[in-house]
Design a protein around this motif. Structure first.
Motif, PDB file in Angstrom:
ATOM      1  N   ALA A 193       0.764  -1.158  -0.053  1.00 18.57           N
ATOM      2  CA  ALA A 193      -0.081   0.031  -0.115  1.00 18.57           C
ATOM      3  C   ALA A 193       0.810   1.282  -0.004  1.00 18.57           C
ATOM      4  N   LEU A 194       2.213   1.212  -0.464  1.00 21.92           N
ATOM      5  CA  LEU A 194       3.088   2.280  -0.357  1.00 21.92           C
ATOM      6  C   LEU A 194       2.982   2.835  -1.608  1.00 21.92           C
ATOM      7  N   ASP A 195       3.341   4.362  -1.612  1.00 23.03           N
ATOM      8  CA  ASP A 195       3.498   5.020  -2.859  1.00 23.03           C
ATOM      9  C   ASP A 195       4.583   4.423  -3.664  1.00 23.03           C
ATOM     10  N   VAL A 196       4.716   4.388  -5.012  1.00 24.79           N
ATOM     11  CA  VAL A 196       5.706   3.826  -5.727  1.00 24.79           C
ATOM     12  C   VAL A 196       7.302   4.399  -5.479  1.00 24.79           C
ATOM     13  N   THR A 197       7.232   5.609  -5.196  1.00 29.83           N
ATOM     14  CA  THR A 197       8.365   6.179  -4.879  1.00 29.83           C
ATOM     15  C   THR A 197       9.114   5.712  -3.320  1.00 29.83           C
ATOM     16  N   ILE A 543       7.691   7.698 -12.623  1.00 30.90           N
ATOM     17  CA  ILE A 543       7.912   6.559 -13.669  1.00 30.90           C
ATOM     18  C   ILE A 543       9.212   5.633 -13.545  1.00 30.90           C
ATOM     19  N   ALA A 544      10.264   6.227 -12.951  1.00 25.46           N
ATOM     20  CA  ALA A 544      11.593   5.348 -12.787  1.00 25.46           C
ATOM     21  C   ALA A 544      11.068   4.139 -11.672  1.00 25.46           C
ATOM     22  N   ALA A 545      10.261   4.943 -10.681  1.00 23.91           N
ATOM     23  CA  ALA A 545       9.962   4.004  -9.503  1.00 23.91           C
ATOM     24  C   ALA A 545       9.105   2.685  -9.796  1.00 23.91           C
ATOM     25  N   GLN A 546       8.642   2.883 -11.056  1.00 25.41           N
ATOM     26  CA  GLN A 546       7.408   1.635 -11.300  1.00 25.41           C
ATOM     27  C   GLN A 546       8.332   0.461 -11.557  1.00 25.41           C
ATOM     28  N   PRO A 547       7.930  -0.745 -10.646  1.00 22.46           N
ATOM     29  CA  PRO A 547       8.706  -1.863 -10.813  1.00 22.46           C
ATOM     30  C   PRO A 547       8.232  -2.537 -12.019  1.00 22.46           C
ATOM     31  N   GLU A 548       9.056  -3.011 -12.963  1.00 20.20           N
ATOM     32  CA  GLU A 548       8.700  -3.837 -14.103  1.00 20.20           C
ATOM     33  C   GLU A 548       8.983  -5.273 -13.918  1.00 20.20           C
ATOM     34  N   LEU A 559      17.900   8.128  -9.560  1.00 19.59           N
ATOM     35  CA  LEU A 559      16.790   8.930 -10.106  1.00 19.59           C
ATOM     36  C   LEU A 559      15.459   8.915  -9.535  1.00 19.59           C
ATOM     37  N   VAL A 560      15.024   7.914  -8.760  1.00 16.57           N
ATOM     38  CA  VAL A 560      13.893   8.210  -7.923  1.00 16.57           C
ATOM     39  C   VAL A 560      14.094   8.972  -6.521  1.00 16.57           C
ATOM     40  N   ALA A 561      15.341   8.903  -6.120  1.00 15.66           N
ATOM     41  CA  ALA A 561      15.865   9.714  -4.896  1.00 15.66           C
ATOM     42  C   ALA A 561      15.885  11.190  -5.331  1.00 15.66           C
ATOM     43  N   LYS A 562      16.269  11.485  -6.519  1.00 10.44           N
ATOM     44  CA  LYS A 562      16.437  12.869  -6.993  1.00 10.44           C
ATOM     45  C   LYS A 562      15.033  13.678  -6.918  1.00 10.44           C
ATOM     46  N   GLY A 563      14.211  12.780  -7.895  1.00  6.89           N
ATOM     47  CA  GLY A 563      12.928  13.464  -7.875  1.00  6.89           C
ATOM     48  C   GLY A 563      11.994  13.757  -7.036  1.00  6.89           C
ATOM     49  N   ALA A 564      11.904  12.387  -6.034  1.00  2.00           N
ATOM     50  CA  ALA A 564      11.357  12.293  -4.891  1.00  2.00           C
ATOM     51  C   ALA A 564      11.583  13.113  -3.492  1.00  2.00           C
ATOM     52  N   GLY A 565      12.876  13.766  -3.816  1.00  3.20           N
ATOM     53  CA  GLY A 565      13.549  14.481  -2.675  1.00  3.20           C
ATOM     54  C   GLY A 565      13.244  15.880  -2.452  1.00  3.20           C
TER      55      GLY A 565
END
Length: 597
Positions: A193-197, A543-548, A559-565
């Motif tokens: 139930a967590l946010d993707v980031t 987009i980068a945090a979405q696991p595939e 990339l996730v850390a930079k954008g979600a920071g």
């Protein structure tokens, strides 16, 4: 090499009914991650709980063995070889639980005591198993809090669970499981139930701690994207039986069993876009949010001044009739506040307004200055589907009563008419009308969400606001609910305001997407434009945090850390401090980005 944990022919049942776990086999080595994959009810959690012997009272292990080759206390040591945890005395098991084998439970709010501070709860593990004094235990816990990503470890130590967000509570659960440096970590849906980031950061944290300590990990999940980023071995369960098992590369690269292939087909993925589609026209707008802001005043306690919190600021959104507008962002970004304001449940700050136009040729009505007659009509035309299907239906009302109640309130039809309408709506959502006499507890999570949708449809609304309707569902059930929503939208010409934190879900259902962070819209465009040419660092992080489900495409944690920071760390053209965010500018037709000129 001897496996750290070896499970053989494990069978678990309730009473005299058929076994819910039937002859399950798997093993995990030190330093390795094994993923148990399957939908709700497949037996994943019961299998893991049996390792620690914490099964429900009514459950019984009917057969099999669970051999553990790690340290088992004074009575057993490495020289004695693997021991069967089923035969271990309870005193020895207490020395193992939380010490040598730890577990992260799925719901942190239910697993943490609301009466004790986080620091004391985590330190209890060290005082029980390591006999540490309070000061030494506090130092170890604060160090672990730093490692799991708490910005202020001291504040986290003093906080109660209800004072923290879901992501922060999950980090505390990880710290509790890791503080004693276990040999085996069982993570039961740690990120569902967590946010993707936040999910990407939590997965990265588990991987980092695993490298540091060499522990083994059993990861319980239904998300093949998470599996691809974490596991070396995969075991796929369905209805208590192993459908497929093997190395992650083989299972994910070429699934042999139809059930595994079904999970792959249901997994939402961000599409690869060749070129952007047309910009939304906004010619026929059913819902119009104009300059909507909302601030709350929080009591600080004592003699301190009250604190003002901005939930959303200067939000402008237009929903086309018959289309889907999605609002995407992490918890606390202001998505649900916007939805509540759109429904009239919250009043915007002065200067903001919400207009509702029920028909293309009719006049727009201000939602927050309606007469009682207008409000009754609006509440019939605009309905909401809530995130949690378990709490949105009364456990004391049969399905028929829950379905007919909205029609009774609005004085629609006779009792027989209302029953017929309820039965018709159940058929619309793929359920049997014979289910009307049941209570909600007799349904699965996916079925309850279908009931919530059917209940909202009984009034024949024109607008449906869906607040995270699929976030806690299995991928296959999620796929069914999205297909259902798409079908109903076309059949009834509904308009959707769709709230989500998952861009892969939004990519499938939305005609336009607004990305929110910290109460402001940072980017807005049609899905194809957004995925083809994302501009804002936070959109790129989502987009980068979405696991595939592809081991060759791992999550880019940097990339996730930079954008979600923090916004102060974003590239210069998007950077800002405090609430002084730059304006929302149109880079191309229909593509708005919050950036400096």
């Amino acid at each position: 090499m001897t496996a750290l944990l070896d499970v053989r022919d494990l069978t678990i049942g309730f009473g005299t009914s058929e076994p819910v776990v039937d002859r399950v086999n798997f093993s995990v080595n030190a330093g390795e991650t094994l993923a148990l994959v399957g939908e709700s009810g497949s037996g994943k959690t019961l299998t893991c709980r049996s390792v620690l012997r914490i099964l429900p009272d009514a459950a019984r292990i009917r057969g099999g063995s669970i051999h553990y080759s790690g340290q088992c206390g004074d009575q057993f040591n490495d020289a004695s070889g693997p021991v069967d945890l089923m035969d271990l005395p309870e005193k020895a098991m207490r020395a193992i639980r939380g010490n040598r084998i730890s577990m992260i439970f799925q719901e942190p709010m239910r697993s943490l005591s609301p009466l004790h501070r986080l620091g004391d709860q985590v330190a209890e593990v060290l005082r029980l198993h390591r006999k540490m004094g309070r000061a030494e235990a506090k130092r170890a816990v604060l160090e672990k809090f730093d490692k799991v990503g708490f910005a202020d470890a001291e504040r986290a130590w003093r906080s109660y669970p209800f004072e923290m967000s879901g992501g922060m509570r999950q980090r505390a659960m990880i710290a509790m499981a890791m503080v004693a440096k276990p040999e085996l970590l069982i993570a039961d849906e740690p990120t569902t139930a967590l946010d993707v980031t936040t999910q990407a950061q939590v997965l990265g944290l588990i991987r980092t701690l695993q490298k540091e300590t060499g522990m083994a990990v059993i990861l319980v999940t239904h998300d093949l994207g998470v599996v691809a980023n974490m596991a070396q071995q995969v075991v796929v369960l369905n209805k208590g039986r192993v459908m497929e098992s093997g190395q992650a590369g083989h299972v994910l690269g070429a699934p042999a069993h139809p059930y595994t292939a079904k999970l792959f087909a249901a997994a939402p993925m961000i599409p690869l876009v060749a070129k952007p589609a047309r910009a939304p026209s906004h010619d026929d707008v059913i819902l119009d949010l104009r300059a909507v802001s909302k601030t709350y005043t929080m009591r600080a306690g004592g003699w301190r001044k009250p604190v003002t919190v901005s939930a959303c600021e200067n939000v402008n959104l237009q929903l086309e009739r018959g289309k889907t507008l999605a609002i995407v962002g992490e918890s606390g970004s202001g998505k649900t506040t916007c939805a509540r304001i759109a429904m009239g449940a919250e009043t915007p700050d002065p200067g903001g307004e919400v207009l509702f136009r029920p028909s293309p040729t009719g006049d727009a009505t201000p939602v927050h200055s309606m007469t009682s007659t207008e409000r009754t009509a609006f509440q019939r035309q605009a309905q909401m589907v809530f995130q949690d299907p378990y709490s949105s239906l009364s456990p004391r009302m049969r399905v028929q009563e829950a379905m007919t109640e909205p029609m009774e309130i609005h004085g629609i039809g006779t009792a027989a008419d209302r029953r017929d309408k309820a039965a018709e709506m159940l058929q619309w959502v793929g359920l049997d009308p014979d289910m009307l006499r049941r209570f909600p507890h007799a349904f699965s999570g996916g079925q309850r969400q279908r009931l919530s949708i059917a209940r909202a449809l009984t009034l024949d609304p024109k607008l449906l606001i869906c607040d995270e309707p699929t976030s806690a569902l299995d991928v296959s059930v999620q796929d069914q609910i999205l297909t259902l929503l798409e079908d109903i939208r076309e059949r009834a010409n509904l308009s959707y305001l769709f709230i989500s934190h998952d861009l892969a879900v939004v990519a499938r259902i939305a005609d336009e997407v607004a990305v929110m962070r910290a109460g402001v819209i940072v980017e807005q465009a049609a899905p194809d434009t957004l995925f083809y040419n994302p501009q804002h660092p936070y959109t790129r992080a989502l987009i980068a945090a979405q696991p595939e489900p592809d081991i060759n495409r791992p999550i880019d944690l940097d990339l996730v850390a930079k954008g979600a920071g923090s916004p102060t760390l974003w590239p210069e053209n998007y950077r800002f401090e405090g609430t002084q965010a730059p304006a929302l500018r149109e880079l191309e037709p229909g593509h708005m980005v919050r950036c400096h000129a």
